[in-house]
Design an enzyme around this catalytic site. Structure first.
Site, PDB file in Angstrom:
ATOM      1  N   SER A 127       0.826  -1.202   0.000  1.00  0.00           N
ATOM      2  CA  SER A 127       0.000   0.000   0.000  1.00  0.00           C
ATOM      3  C   SER A 127       0.868   1.263   0.000  1.00  0.00           C
ATOM      4  CB  SER A 127      -0.956  -0.020   1.199  1.00  0.00           C
ATOM      5  OG  SER A 127      -1.979   0.921   1.048  1.00  0.00           O
ATOM      6  N   ASP A 157      -5.470  -4.830  -1.888  1.00  0.00           N
ATOM      7  CA  ASP A 157      -4.569  -4.367  -0.841  1.00  0.00           C
ATOM      8  C   ASP A 157      -4.435  -5.414   0.262  1.00  0.00           C
ATOM      9  OD1 ASP A 157      -3.480  -2.862   1.406  1.00  0.00           O
ATOM     10  OD2 ASP A 157      -4.026  -1.077   0.291  1.00  0.00           O
TER      11      ASP A 157
END
Length: 471
Positions: A43, A306
């Protein structure tokens, strides 16, 4: 006798982007940056890495210049980046080339940098190997049912579970039965960053909302069956969904932040020996893989999401036994409890049978976290020593540098709110003021420098363990 040292970072949006710059600056000031072999990210922390690795000698040069470039962009308004006028020059060419359209970038300027270009920053061993982490998921299934770790480096992209990798420049192209069928241009790094555009806030709020509904209604969509006998497969007892449960499950498993790329495992048959083969010895942690015909080899696309949707860590590549990592500097930037990612990682690796220290912190300690902790397992030499740096503001309030107290006029500079709900560094903030940016960089750099003794203690301990193991 030299220990293998890695930096492991979490997600956290622009907070992770900024904090990692400060941490690396602290390591550079301690002359420890050149002792790092690997840096893993997910991320927001991947945004830092992709920026730094555009410079082949970034770790040998003063990081202040790179930090200044990021500062200039971080203090600008980002709203124009999401306009149709800004996005069309990126999305239209990708459609015409045959790509499955993925998420867009968040940069405010065009960038032609590619993942494979980062080899120039590694060809003389001058920088640590960057490893970017993401999850491959299945649509309409929750992460408890299916997820697979996917590792990206400038050299290769692949699944840790299957041990299958392709060249970085071939990622996104069409494969069948292990052969390259249609070569597509390598994606620019801006689209790779778009794939890990942080969605922690959205997913966390959604999960909290849905599970509260389920708890209120006293119903569940599925539950584990009784323990299976040794000759039986694990199965799930599925209860037919009523109307409202179907809606709840759809909301629970739907993900707006998913990018699709052609699956390079398509048609690569491995399921016939999956359950018996010793090649698949770790990371078999999902329900669907008990049914080999539902493995990734049957999917047209990889669905990338993610890692924060599961555990906000980028540890798995470092746990590959071939990398033989001795010391991990765990730099934490995630939201919520600062210790949760580390505790969850410890439980996860214990379940997978992968050597990792057990984490023991009392509730009182969690409420008053220090700047640095060392966790190790002396009885298991294969387990890495973890040097844990939570994102906290402790002694920085009174000291501007290690051992140098602040004057009364400098006390305001030590007031950096990184934990309250009113913090300017929350996950949904994409823009900082210059003062906010500078304070966060100074805090994270200070936390590293102020705990030099603990880092050196971990390194010396790893050296001693190597000596004992050699004997």
């Amino acid at each position: 006798q030299v220990p293998v040292v890695a930096v492991m970072t979490t997600g956290g949006g622009t907070r992770a982007l900024t904090s990692l710059l400060g941490n690396l600056l602290g390591l550079q000031k301690l002359d420890l940056l050149d002792a790092i072999s690997y840096i893993t990210g997910s991320s927001g922390s991947t945004w830092t890495l992709s920026h730094l690795y555009q410079n082949p000698d970034w770790s040998r040069k003063d990081l202040s210049r790179s930090i200044g470039e990021v500062r200039r962009h971080m203090t600008k308004c980002k709203l124009s980046c999401f306009s149709l006028e800004s996005l069309n020059p990126y999305t239209m060419p990708r459609r015409s080339l045959g790509f499955a359209l993925s998420l867009f970038l968040v940069n405010s300027q065009k960038n032609n940098h590619k993942l494979s270009d980062e080899r120039q920053a590694l060809n003389q061993g001058q920088n640590p190997l960057p490893i970017y982490m993401i999850l491959n998921i299945k649509e309409d299934y929750s992460l408890s049912e299916f997820k697979e770790w996917v590792e990206f480096t400038p050299y290769e992209v692949g699944f840790l579970k299957y041990g299958t990798f392709i060249r970085a420049e071939d990622f996104g192209s069409e494969f069948f039965m292990g052969r390259l069928m249609k070569k597509l241009p390598e994606s620019r790094i801006c689209f790779m960053k778009g794939d890990v555009l942080h969605c922690e806030n959205f997913n966390c709020m959604k999960m909290y909302f849905i599970f509260n509904i389920i708890q209120t209604l006293h119903i569940a969509t599925y539950e584990p069956s009784p323990p299976a006998r040794s000759h039986e497969l694990e199965t799930y007892l599925v209860t037919p969904e009523c109307g409202i449960m179907g809606i709840i499950r759809q909301i629970l498993t739907e993900r707006v932040m998913v990018s699709k790329f052609y699956n390079f495992l398509k048609g690569f048959q491995m399921h016939n020996e999956y359950l018996q083969s010793k090649n698949f010895c770790i990371w078999k942690d999902t329900v669907l893989e008990n049914f080999p015909n539902q493995l990734t080899e049957t999917a047209e696309f990889m669905c990338l999401a993610d890692t924060a949707g599961y555990i906000d860590i980028s540890y798995p590549p470092l746990m590959r036994p071939e990398r033989k990592v001795d010391v991990v500097l765990h730099l934490n930037y995630s939201s919520g409890s600062q210790t949760s990612p580390l505790e969850e990682a410890s439980k996860y690796f214990l379940k997978q049978g992968i050597p990792f220290p057990q984490i023991h912190l009392s509730e009182e300690e969690k409420k008053n976290l220090k700047e640095c902790y060392i966790f190790e397992d002396a009885e298991t030499p294969e387990a890495p020593t973890v040097v844990f740096f939570p994102l906290v503001n402790d002694t920085f309030r009174k000291y501007k540098e290690p051992g140098v107290e602040r004057s009364p006029a400098e006390m305001a500079q030590g007031n950096v709110d990184v934990s309250s709900i009113f913090s300017p560094y929350c996950l949904n903030s994409f823009t900082y003021t210059e003062e906010e940016f500078d304070k966060l960089v100074e805090l994270t750099s200070y936390n590293i420098q102020n705990n030099k003794h603990l880092i050196l203690q971990a390194l010396n301990s790893a050296i001693e363990q190597k000596r004992q193991h050699k004997k």
